[in-house]
Enzyme design. Structure first.
Site, short mmCIF file in Angstrom:
data_model
loop_
_atom_site.label_atom_id
_atom_site.label_comp_id
_atom_site.label_asym_id
_atom_site.label_seq_id
_atom_site.Cartn_x
_atom_site.Cartn_y
_atom_site.Cartn_z
N GLN A 9 38.11 37.71 25.63
CA GLN A 9 38.23 39.14 25.37
C GLN A 9 39.70 39.53 25.18
O GLN A 9 40.56 39.01 25.87
CB GLN A 9 37.65 39.89 26.58
N SER A 88 37.72 31.93 29.49
CA SER A 88 36.85 32.98 30.05
C SER A 88 35.59 33.14 29.19
O SER A 88 34.80 32.22 29.08
CB SER A 88 37.64 34.29 30.18
N LEU A 89 35.42 34.29 28.53
CA LEU A 89 34.29 34.50 27.62
C LEU A 89 34.16 33.34 26.63
O LEU A 89 33.05 32.93 26.25
CB LEU A 89 34.51 35.81 26.86
N ARG A 113 26.18 39.25 30.20
CA ARG A 113 27.45 39.17 30.94
C ARG A 113 28.27 40.44 30.74
O ARG A 113 28.80 41.00 31.69
CB ARG A 113 28.22 37.94 30.43
N HIS A 195 37.39 38.10 36.95
CA HIS A 195 37.74 36.87 37.65
C HIS A 195 38.33 37.14 39.04
O HIS A 195 39.30 36.52 39.46
CB HIS A 195 38.68 35.99 36.80
N GLN A 244 32.09 31.11 37.34
CA GLN A 244 33.25 31.52 36.55
C GLN A 244 33.65 32.99 36.73
O GLN A 244 34.83 33.32 36.75
CB GLN A 244 32.96 31.24 35.06
#
Length: 292
Positions: A9, A88-89, A113, A195, A244
């Site tokens: 992102q 991440s994503l 998500r 996170h 995650q």
């Protein structure tokens, strides 16, 4: 050896994917399928929307995922990874590109998500900040010294770490980082503490969706964010993907491990060039470029 990496992102821009849609039959088919799966025309926002519309988490995450995955799949035979990773994503994009998840299931999980994270942000106000110019250990030490929730969230590259947590705790940590000699302690324009432990409600929600989704053995190792190690076991991949959301993104270590395992050519699939810049600072001398 060839490594393909997928951004997270923040890499989005208006117009992303439009050229693919107009010039590639497979891309058009996949984008049209995505509109159907999501129940709204994400292509309208991606190609011709406003930056403000594109910035909503529920739009941004599927948009970046779609651009990344479709870019990779449209490479045809040129997409021959020896290993993959996503920031991440981007880990979801990497898993679909490597065949661990099918396109539709990957998109559904990313949408779930995004919605779960947006809900968690509304439930607990949080923020993130980029810390430039301090060793990782010093950033961790300062985070531990602060009252309230603030953690090291993204280990992006040496000297660049993102912290995440409660607004007051992040602000207090930023002041201490500057006192400790950080070049910059820069609040990020995000809607929540990604996170960090504040994402626990989103993790619980996403866990149910991941556990009922079928994963396959990927065609190459996937270096996952939570431990920076290569994985091919479907059960392990699932468990790491669930962990995650509340764990740190260990990007520096992931790239170092990929290089140690033979990667000397990195291709970033998706919008922007952020990962290429990070890779250049993590591993001197390896090639890092975009698809073009």
């Amino acid at each position: 050896m060839k490594a393909f990496v997928f951004p997270g992102q923040g890499a989005q821009f208006v117009g992303m994917g439009k050229d693919l849609y107009e010039n590639n039959a497979l891309a058009k088919e996949l984008f049209d399928k995505a509109n159907e799966v999501l129940g709204f025309k994400i292509t309208d926002i991606m190609f011709d929307g406003t930056a403000e519309e594109l910035k909503q988490t529920k739009v941004t995450q599927p948009a970046v995922f779609l651009h990344s995955v479709i870019s990779a799949l449209c490479m045809g035979d040129a997409f021959q990874p020896d290993m993959v990773a996503g920031h991440s994503l981007g880990e979801f994009s990497a898993l679909v590109a490597a065949g661990a998840l099918n396109f539709e299931d990957g998109l559904k999980l990313v949408h779930a998500r995004a919605l779960a994270m947006q809900k968690a942000c509304e439930k607990a106000a949080g923020t993130m900040a980029a810390i430039i110019g301090l060793p990782d250990e010093k950033v961790e030490e300062i985070c531990e010294s602060i009252d309230g929730v603030v953690v090291a969230a993204n280990y992006n590259c040496p000297g660049q770490l993102v912290i995440s947590g409660e607004v007051d705790a992040v602000n207090a940590a930023c002041e201490k980082m500057k006192e400790a000699g950080a070049k910059r302690a820069l609040p990020l324009p995000v809607s929540g503490a990604f996170h960090s432990p504040l994402m626990q409600p989103a993790k619980d929600e996403l866990q149910a969706a991941i556990e009922t989704t079928e994963f396959s053995v990927p065609k190459c190792p996937v270096y996952q964010n939570v431990d920076a190690k290569p994985h091919t076991d479907a059960a392990e991949i699932k468990a790491n993907l669930i962990a995650q959301l509340t764990s740190s993104v260990r990007w520096t270590k992931s790239v170092q491990n990929m290089v140690a395992d033979g990667a000397d050519d990195f291709t970033e699939c998706g919008p922007g060039k952020a990962l290429q810049g990070m890779i250049g600072r993590i591993a001197k001398g390896v090639a890092a470029h975009g698809i073009e």
